[in-house]
Scaffold this active site. Structure first.
Site, PDB file in Angstrom:
ATOM      1  N   ASP A 122      -7.031  -2.012  -6.226  1.00 53.09           N
ATOM      2  CA  ASP A 122      -6.344  -3.301  -6.293  1.00 53.09           C
ATOM      3  C   ASP A 122      -7.018  -4.145  -7.365  1.00 53.09           C
ATOM      4  O   ASP A 122      -8.204  -4.473  -7.262  1.00 53.09           O
ATOM      5  CB  ASP A 122      -6.433  -3.993  -4.922  1.00 53.09           C
ATOM      6  CG  ASP A 122      -5.502  -5.196  -4.809  1.00 53.09           C
ATOM      7  OD1 ASP A 122      -4.750  -5.455  -5.772  1.00 53.09           O
ATOM      8  OD2 ASP A 122      -5.539  -5.866  -3.768  1.00 53.09           O
ATOM      9  N   ASP A 179      -0.251  -4.028 -10.010  1.00 52.37           N
ATOM     10  CA  ASP A 179      -1.701  -4.206  -9.910  1.00 52.37           C
ATOM     11  C   ASP A 179      -2.360  -3.464  -8.754  1.00 52.37           C
ATOM     12  O   ASP A 179      -3.550  -3.668  -8.500  1.00 52.37           O
ATOM     13  CB  ASP A 179      -2.042  -5.695  -9.808  1.00 52.37           C
ATOM     14  CG  ASP A 179      -1.442  -6.364  -8.582  1.00 52.37           C
ATOM     15  OD1 ASP A 179      -0.568  -5.764  -7.941  1.00 52.37           O
ATOM     16  OD2 ASP A 179      -1.853  -7.501  -8.278  1.00 52.37           O
ATOM     17  N   GLU A 180      -1.642  -2.593  -8.060  1.00 59.34           N
ATOM     18  CA  GLU A 180      -2.297  -1.837  -6.990  1.00 59.34           C
ATOM     19  C   GLU A 180      -1.594  -0.502  -6.776  1.00 59.34           C
ATOM     20  O   GLU A 180      -0.402  -0.352  -7.035  1.00 59.34           O
ATOM     21  CB  GLU A 180      -2.359  -2.635  -5.684  1.00 59.34           C
ATOM     22  CG  GLU A 180      -1.026  -2.992  -5.093  1.00 59.34           C
ATOM     23  CD  GLU A 180      -1.161  -3.651  -3.722  1.00 59.34           C
ATOM     24  OE1 GLU A 180      -1.985  -3.193  -2.910  1.00 59.34           O
ATOM     25  OE2 GLU A 180      -0.415  -4.618  -3.475  1.00 59.34           O
TER      26      GLU A 180
END
Length: 368
Positions: free
Chosen positions: A18, A112-113
């Site tokens: 993350d 983003d993860e």
């Protein structure tokens, strides 16, 4: 006599990566004047919704999906920055290229993860911890950004672990510690337990994972219906879901229930605009594209209506998303008894990084 017992299931090695305050961190990286300052990506001082907040802004309680006006009240020195989604997507592709050196089993959740299944130690690093550390170091070297990672034997705990030592942290939860780790956490941190469910649990005396674990399945079924099985297993650190590199597409959206039933067209369109802001922030964060816009409308008598429109190509931006939603709304007006809820979603989703095939882990020798 031959032993016909089935072999034990493979113990997966899952990493959840993350990025730390991704959008805001990219902006601070690219503009030195923003470093160390409270930054909100998206929205403005006058209107809109915060898409992401820097850690300096989070200290004041500024969060994603928060109305800009609320964020300003909490942090008067907040700096609003226009989002640059093409830059975020480019950085996200850099990061996913790093992941691909270690495994083909990559399940992006957003720009983003992502989950990674590293059960098959392709590069011979020896442990899942070592892989996570190497990935984090390469992300920093290649992008100038930091990432946090959780390492565990299933997706549920890996995601919880990645949040444990943020920012720029690593947390490893081996199988023999999984149940105790979950027991000590507040249930509001569990993936899928939103504010409304958390409040309901608190009213039932369920505040921690241990509280949830102590409730029998029948009790959970009585209060949470089909969601009970997930809660029962999660409270025991059990999650059998594989990392899927071809995740099924879902809808992305937002809805709002009003304090008073609304009948005025202008008021309804103003509310729909706020809902579109929140929904499109989630669409942009996911890196998704979709062709279908769906309006959800609930009347004062609780009768719910959904209307959808599909395009031949993806909805291009927030303005088009709202325009279609507004047309669907106007087609239902007037509603004499008033409207108590509106929602707007995008579906027919295609996500960046989706892959065509899924493979199974091939060995079970990699320690956490």
């Amino acid at each position: 006599m031959a032993d016909d017992a089935a072999p034990p299931p493979i113990q997966r090695k899952i990493i959840h990566v993350d990025m730390d305050a991704f959008y805001a961190s990219v902006e601070q990286r690219d503009d030195p004047d923003l470093r160390g300052r409270p930054v909100a990506v998206g929205g403005s001082r006058a209107r809109g919704v915060v898409a992401a907040a820097s850690y300096e802004a989070r200290v004041f309680g500024v969060r994603s999906a928060m109305p800009s006006a609320t964020a300003m009240r909490r942090c008067p020195d907040l700096v609003f920055v226009k989002p640059r989604f093409e830059v975020y997507r480019a950085v996200s592709l850099q990061i996913r290229a790093i992941f691909a050196d270690y495994t083909d089993l990559i399940e992006p959740l957003s720009l983003d993860e992502a989950y990674l299944d590293v059960t098959d130690d392709r590069l011979g690093r020896g442990t899942a911890r070592a892989i996570a550390e190497e990935i984090r170091a390469r992300i920093r070297a290649d992008t100038g950004l930091t990432a946090s990672a959780g390492v565990s034997y299933n997706k549920f705990i890996a995601k919880l672990a990645s949040d444990q030592n943020k920012p720029d942290g690593l947390c490893v939860i081996p199988p023999h510690k999984g149940a105790a780790f979950v027991a000590g956490l507040p249930v509001k941190r569990f993936h899928g337990v939103g504010p409304v469910t958390a409040q309901k649990m608190e009213r039932l005396g369920i505040v921690t994972g241990a509280d949830l674990r102590d409730r029998p399945l029948a009790f959970l079924q009585a209060h949470f219906g089909s969601y009970a099985d997930y809660l029962y297993r999660a409270a025991r650190g059990v999650d059998d879901r594989p990392v899927r590199s071809n995740r099924p597409s879902k809808s992305i959206g937002a809805e709002r229930t009003f304090d008073t039933n609304l009948t005025d067209r202008d008021a309804l369109h103003a509310q729909l605009s706020h809902i579109a802001d929140a929904a499109w922030a989630r669409v942009a964060k996911s890196g998704a594209q979709g062709r279908t816009v769906t309006l959800k409308l609930r009347r004062a008598d609780f009768h719910t209506i959904t209307r959808a429109r599909s395009l031949n190509q993806p909805v291009r931006d927030r303005a088009a998303f709202l325009a279609i939603g507004g047309e669907l709304l106007d087609a239902q007006l007037p509603v004499a008894e008033g409207i108590r809820l509106l929602g707007l979603t995008l579906s027919g989703i295609l996500r960046d990084g989706d892959r065509d095939a899924e493979t199974e882990p091939r060995q079970a020798s990699l320690p956490l």
